[in-house]
Design an enzyme around this catalytic site. Structure first.
Site, short mmCIF file in Angstrom:
data_model
loop_
_atom_site.label_atom_id
_atom_site.label_comp_id
_atom_site.label_asym_id
_atom_site.label_seq_id
_atom_site.Cartn_x
_atom_site.Cartn_y
_atom_site.Cartn_z
N LYS A 155 1.04 10.97 -8.50
CA LYS A 155 2.22 10.12 -8.29
C LYS A 155 2.76 9.68 -9.65
CE LYS A 155 3.85 6.03 -5.80
NZ LYS A 155 5.05 6.75 -5.31
N HIS A 179 -2.84 5.12 -5.05
CA HIS A 179 -2.26 6.42 -4.74
C HIS A 179 -2.99 7.52 -5.51
CE1 HIS A 179 1.12 4.11 -3.08
NE2 HIS A 179 1.51 5.23 -2.50
#
Length: 275
Positions: A168, A164
């Site tokens: 995040k 990601h």
């Protein structure tokens, strides 16, 4: 629900990357109306949510007053929906407040603990208020998980890699945890050790989920959301991978959840439960 009675939608985290996509999707949906947009960033409060999302003026200014917006939503003639793409530290209180006001939550924020999910499920059921919590709204990811469940019948070794963007906040991702839980719930233990492993650096083998499944997390700028499920057996490797190249891929799932949550009377976890 008819086109003359659109679903009132409030978006929490409306200035974020996912929030802006939801604003755009709701604004373009014939059966929905954007009632409110919430964000706690001081530099965007007061701005028009539509202009910020790139769809033109919607006359919906961003506010940081969640409680006030929930009061307004609770007074709508049609049941209202709160879409939450905020932060793991805020999502539990946001969802609990929405349920208390009779506003149906659709939650894409990950990081809720099992205890928090259980508490929200009990609260939603007691209030007879629908709630959908989905670690991932991409249809392709649901298909990947179904393929992984089928592959697990033939492979005894599996590891998960999730990748990601570096903004995040939680790791592993909710999707990776959900995938591991799915595989662990199929009645077998994976990755039985044949040697005694030693980590020369802590975390080198990733996090250990249920039934021996390892999850590895990568955080880098340039990524959006990606996951691999890698199965291994003597002489072969079977890899399932899903790549998100644009956040628009989540929007069909988000809009589906907004429509479906109105008919629910309790909390549902996972987009696959409403497909």
């Amino acid at each position: 629900m008819t086109n003359s009675s659109p679903i009132p939608v409030v978006i929490a985290g409306a200035a974020g990357k996912m929030g802006r996509e939801v604003v755009k999707a709701v604004a373009q949906a014939d059966d929905m109306t954007l009632l409110g947009a919430i964000d706690h960033r001081a530099d965007v409060v007061g701005e028009d949510a539509g202009i910020l999302a790139g769809v033109g003026p919607l006359e919906v200014p961003l506010t940081d007053d969640l409680q006030g917006m929930l009061v307004l939503a609770s007074q709508e003639k049609q049941p209202a929906v709160l879409v939450d793409f905020t932060h793991p530290d805020a999502v539990y209180d946001n969802v609990r407040s929405a349920i208390a006001y009779g506003v149906r939550p659709v939650v894409g924020t990950t990081g809720l603990s099992p205890a928090q999910l259980q508490d929200l499920a009990e609260f939603a059921e007691k209030a007879s208020i629908g709630c959908i919590v989905a670690p991932n709204f991409a249809i392709g990811m649901i298909l990947l998980q179904q393929a992984a469940a089928q592959a697990s019948q033939y492979f005894d070794h599996v590891e998960i890699i999730e990748l990601h963007h570096n903004q995040k906040a939680d790791a592993p991702s909710g999707t990776a945890i959900q995938t591991a839980q799915l595989l662990a719930g199929l009645g077998k233990t994976y990755n039985r050790a044949i040697v005694t492993e030693t980590e020369k650096m802590m975390g080198a083998r990733g996090s250990l989920a249920e039934e021996g499944i390892r999850i590895h997390s990568v955080r880098l700028p340039g990524l959006i959301a990606h996951q691999e499920v890698i199965f291994g057996a003597p002489g072969q490797i079977y890899t399932l991978r899903h790549d998100t190249t644009d956040r628009t891929c989540f929007m069909p799932g988000v809009l589906l959840a907004i429509r479906k949550v109105l008919s629910l009377k309790s909390l549902v976890y996972g987009l696959e439960k409403i497909l």
